[in-house]
Design a protein around this motif. Structure first.
Motif, short mmCIF file in Angstrom:
data_model
loop_
_atom_site.label_atom_id
_atom_site.label_comp_id
_atom_site.label_asym_id
_atom_site.label_seq_id
_atom_site.Cartn_x
_atom_site.Cartn_y
_atom_site.Cartn_z
N SER A 1 0.82 -1.22 0.00
CA SER A 1 0.00 0.00 0.00
C SER A 1 0.85 1.26 0.00
O SER A 1 0.38 2.34 -0.37
N GLY A 2 2.10 1.14 0.46
CA GLY A 2 2.95 2.31 0.65
C GLY A 2 3.13 2.65 2.11
O GLY A 2 3.89 3.55 2.45
N GLY A 3 2.44 1.93 2.99
CA GLY A 3 2.54 2.18 4.42
C GLY A 3 3.63 1.38 5.10
O GLY A 3 4.33 0.57 4.47
N LEU A 4 3.77 1.59 6.40
CA LEU A 4 4.83 0.95 7.20
C LEU A 4 4.71 -0.57 7.19
O LEU A 4 5.70 -1.28 6.99
N ASP A 5 3.50 -1.08 7.39
CA ASP A 5 3.31 -2.52 7.50
C ASP A 5 3.65 -3.23 6.19
O ASP A 5 4.38 -4.23 6.18
N MET B 1 10.43 -8.58 4.31
CA MET B 1 10.47 -9.93 4.84
C MET B 1 10.40 -10.97 3.72
O MET B 1 11.11 -11.98 3.74
N ALA B 2 9.55 -10.72 2.74
CA ALA B 2 9.45 -11.64 1.60
C ALA B 2 10.76 -11.68 0.83
O ALA B 2 11.24 -12.76 0.42
N LEU C 1 2.22 -9.54 15.56
CA LEU C 1 3.26 -8.61 16.01
C LEU C 1 2.65 -7.27 16.39
O LEU C 1 1.70 -6.80 15.75
N SER C 2 3.21 -6.64 17.43
CA SER C 2 2.82 -5.27 17.77
C SER C 2 3.45 -4.30 16.78
O SER C 2 4.37 -4.67 16.03
N LYS C 3 2.98 -3.06 16.78
CA LYS C 3 3.54 -2.07 15.86
C LYS C 3 5.03 -1.86 16.10
O LYS C 3 5.80 -1.71 15.14
N SER C 4 5.44 -1.87 17.36
CA SER C 4 6.87 -1.69 17.63
C SER C 4 7.68 -2.90 17.15
O SER C 4 8.80 -2.75 16.65
N GLU C 5 7.13 -4.09 17.28
CA GLU C 5 7.82 -5.28 16.79
C GLU C 5 7.92 -5.28 15.27
O GLU C 5 8.96 -5.67 14.70
N GLY D 1 11.43 -4.29 10.50
CA GLY D 1 11.73 -3.55 9.28
C GLY D 1 13.06 -2.83 9.35
O GLY D 1 13.83 -2.83 8.38
N LEU D 2 13.37 -2.24 10.49
CA LEU D 2 14.65 -1.56 10.65
C LEU D 2 15.80 -2.55 10.54
O LEU D 2 16.84 -2.26 9.95
N GLU D 3 15.59 -3.73 11.11
CA GLU D 3 16.61 -4.79 11.03
C GLU D 3 16.87 -5.18 9.57
O GLU D 3 18.00 -5.49 9.19
N LEU D 4 15.81 -5.13 8.74
CA LEU D 4 15.93 -5.52 7.33
C LEU D 4 16.26 -4.34 6.43
O LEU D 4 16.33 -4.50 5.21
#
Length: 232
Positions: A18-22, A29-30, A174-178, A183-186
């Motif tokens: 969508s363009g969002g964070l999630d 991840m994919a 997952l919570s939003k922080s998780e 994402g930051l890790e990736l």
């Protein structure tokens, strides 16, 4: 976006972006799992089109093989604050299913993703639905995803011929922080993402809607800088 050549042997997946964070996190991840990623976004009559720009930028930056934007007009049936400007976007979730719920949206989106997956020979469809930090949408629940996966395998040539189709929801629990931490890790560049329900044409967030609150809390809980750009 120009298609990128990929080996025929690479496992393919359709990713709803969508363009969002999630959805940006799901794409990362994919990709980390080794999929050749085919990204899909929708111009469905939503309030903000900045998210479509973000979806293309994220897809290009993260090496998607191909990015498609499908146009369909859910605003013609209305029923949601995201597709009907006569309905105000709320600044807090409140009780029950919020007016930001778009009737049948994930069913429509997943159905089109399913069609493209069949054409590509992809057996996996990724979507960033979440049952923890979410707004109470019925089409984000595990029961819904399981039901749609059953439908997908009953209703398609691929499913009938034994090529099982899977709806992947890696953010479900997952919570939003998780999610943000993953994402930051990736290496996701969250500065490119647009999560706000009513961002302006430059992708600047309102800072007041439910989506803005959830996003801000995720960064705050991690103790990291939120790169969201807000309207002045």
């Amino acid at each position: 976006m120009t298609a990128i050549a990929t080996p025929d042997t690479a496992k393919k997946a359709v990713i709803l972006v969508s363009g969002g964070l999630d959805s940006a996190t799901v794409l990362a991840m994919a990709k980390a799992e080794g999929y050749a990623c085919y990204t899909l976004a929708f111009n469905y009559g939503q309030r903000t089109l900045a998210e479509l720009v973000a979806s293309e930028q994220l897809s290009q930056q993260m090496g998607a093989v191909e990015h498609k934007v499908i146009s369909l007009d859910l605003s013609s049936i209305g029923g949601s604050a995201l597709t009907d400007t006569a309905i105000d976007v709320p600044e807090c979730g409140g009780e029950g299913i919020p007016v930001t719920y778009v009737p049948a949206r994930n069913t429509v989106f997943l159905s089109i993703a399913l069609g493209w997956a069949e054409v590509l020979g992809a057996q996996d469809i990724f979507i960033g639905v979440n049952a923890v930090d979410y707004s109470g949408y019925p089409d984000c629940r595990p029961e819904y995803i399981a039901a749609f996966e059953t439908l997908a395998n009953l209703a398609t040539k691929a499913g009938v011929e034994g090529n099982k189709l899977t709806i992947r929801t890696p953010l479900m629990n997952l919570s939003k922080s998780e999610i943000t931490a993953k994402g930051l890790e990736l290496g996701v560049d969250y500065a490119l993402t647009v999560s706000c329900y009513q961002s302006n044409d430059q992708g600047e967030a309102c800072g007041h809607c439910d989506s803005c609150h959830l996003r801000r809390e995720g960064f705050e809980r991690l103790g990291v800088t939120d790169p969201t750009r807000y309207m002045s």
